[in-house]
Scaffold this motif. Structure first.
Motif: not given
Length: 384
Positions: A93, A96, A122-124
Motif C-alpha cells: 500500500d 501507507d 480507498i485512502n484509509y
C-alpha cells in the motif's frame, strides 16, 4: 496580340492542370472553418487521449521506485511489502505512511503520478471523514467510500467514451446493413423490413434490461449486446432513404448494364455515395450512448459494481447532498462531453450539407499547396 493569347492559353492550361480538392477534403476544409466544431473536436480528442493514459496520470502506484540500490516499476509489477522493508508478504500500500517514510530516506525515491490515486483506491489514512471536500491531496474531494473523485471521473470518462465508440460501431454496421438492403431492393423486402422494424422498436427496452439484469450477472459485454439490438434502427432509416434515392441514378444503371451483381453495385458503388448521413450521425449517436450508459448506471442497471462510472458518481451525489463537489464535478464532465459532441455533430452536418456544397464557393487550399500550384513567374515574363 499573339503574345497575349499565348499567355492566356498558358494560364488557362495551368489552371486546368491544377488538381482540385476531393469531396472529402473539401468537407474537411469546410469543417475547419467552423471554429466551434473544430476546437470541440480538438478538445474531445485531447480528453480521450488523456483518459487513455489514466494509469500514468492517476494511480496509487509509483511510476518508478528506487529502493536500496534497486529500481522497480510498481506500475507494472506487483511487489510485496517486504521488498520495501515491511513485515507482511502482502501487496504494498503505497499510501501507507510507513512506505512513504521508506522512500523519504536518503538514497531512496519514488516518482508518483500527478494524482496519486486509482479509481478503486480507498485512502484509509485520510485526515478528515468521508466524503471530504477538495484539498491539496484530493483536488476534487472524495466520495462516501473515501475514493478520489478526480480519479473516478478520469477512469469513468474513459469507460463511457470507449463504450460509446463500441456501441456506435456496432449500431453503424447493423444500421447500414439493414438500411442498404431495404433501400436497394425495395418492394416486398423493404415492406417486410419496415414491419419488422416497427414491431422491434415497440418492445420495451428498459423492461428488457431490468429482466436481463435480474437473470444474468451484469457485464459491459451484456450491456453492449442489449443496447446494440435497439441502437441500429435510427440510422437504418437514413441509409434506406439514401439508397432509395441513389439506386435510380445513371451510374447504377450503367453498372447493371456492365453485368455487375446487385451486391457489388450496393457495396462498391451505392454505399460510398450514401455515407453522408452515416458520418453525420456518429457524434449524436455517441452522445446518446453516453447518456444511456450514465442513466443505466444511475439506476444500478449498467456496468458491474467496481467499474468507474459517471452514472454511479451522479448516484453518489444524490445520496450525499451536502457533498456538492461530487455532483458538480460529475455534472460538468458529463455536460461538457455532450456539448463537445453536439458541436462536432453540428459542424459535421454543415460541412456535408449538399445545399451548402452547391451554393458556397470552394474552400481555399492551404497556402503552401496553393503556392506550389501557381505558374512560375519566369513563364509569364514578357507577355502583355
Amino acid at each position: 496580340m499573339s503574345s497575349s493569347t499565348e499567355a492566356t492559353d498558358l494560364l488557362s492550361g495551368a489552371s486546368a492542370r491544377r488538381p482540385s480538392a476531393g469531396p472529402w477534403r473539401r468537407a474537411w476544409l469546410r469543417y475547419r472553418r467552423n471554429r466551434l466544431g473544430y476546437w470541440s473536436l480538438c478538445l474531445f480528442v485531447v480528453a480521450v487521449l488523456l483518459s487513455c493514459m489514466a494509469e500514468l496520470l492517476s494511480n496509487d502506484r509509483p511510476l518508478v521506485a528506487h529502493y536500496q540500490g534497486k529500481t522497480y516499476f510498481p506500475l507494472v509489477q506487483d511487489l510485496p511489502e517486504t521488498v520495501f522493508g515491511g513485515d507482511f508478504d502482502a501487496p504494498t500500500d503505497y499510501l501507507d505512511p510507513f512506505i512513504r517514510e521508506q522512500f523519504a530516506k536518503p538514497g531512496n525515491w519514488a516518482v508518483f503520478p500527478p494524482n496519486p490515486y486509482h479509481h478503486r483506491t480507498i485512502n484509509y489514512f485520510a485526515a478528515s471523514p468521508n466524503p471530504a471536500g477538495p484539498t491539496s491531496d484530493n483536488w476534487l474531494g472524495t466520495d462516501d467510500r473515501g475514493r478520489d473523485v478526480l480519479a473516478q471521473l478520469l477512469y469513468g470518462f474513459r469507460v463511457s467514451v470507449l463504450f460509446a465508440l463500441a456501441l456506435t460501431a456496432v449500431g453503424v454496421v447493423l444500421g447500414v446493413a439493414a438500411g442498404a438492403v431495404q433501400g436497394f431492393f425495395g418492394g416486398k423486402t423493404d415492406l417486410a423490413f419496415q414491419r419488422f422494424t416497427e414491431v422491434w422498436g415497440s418492445m420495451p427496452e428498459l423492461y428488457l434490461l431490468i429482466i436481463f439484469a435480474a437473470i444474468f450477472q451484469p457485464s459491459v459485454a451484456l450491456l453492449l449486446i442489449l443496447l446494440s439490438l435497439f441502437g441500429w434502427m435510427g440510422l437504418s432509416d437514413y441509409v434506406r432513404a439514401e439508397f432509395l434515392r441513389n439506386r435510380q441514378l445513371d451510374y447504377v444503371r450503367a453498372a447493371r448494364a456492365m453485368g455487375l451483381s446487385s451486391w457489388q453495385i450496393m457495396w462498391r458503388h451505392v454505399l460510398p455515395n450514401s455515407l453522408t448521413p452515416v458520418v453525420t450521425f456518429l457524434p449524436f449517436r455517441m452522445s446518446g450512448a453516453i447518456l444511456a450508459l450514465t442513466s443505466l448506471d444511475f439506476l444500478g442497471l449498467g456496468v458491474p459494481p467496481g467499474t468507474p462510472s459517471l452514472g454511479e458518481m451522479l448516484a453518489q451525489g444524490k445520496n450525499n447532498i451536502d457533498a456538492w463537489w461530487i455532483s458538480l464535478s460529475t455534472f460538468c464532465v458529463l455536460v461538457g462531453t455532450l456539448l463537445l459532441l453536439t458541436f462536432m455533430g453540428d459542424a459535421l452536418r454543415d460541412a456535408l450539407d449538399p445545399r451548402k456544397v452547391d451554393t458556397e464557393p470552394a474552400p481555399p487550399l492551404p497556402p503552401a499547396e496553393a503556392e506550389s500550384l501557381q505558374v512560375p513567374p519566369a513563364q509569364t515574363r514578357g507577355f502583355t
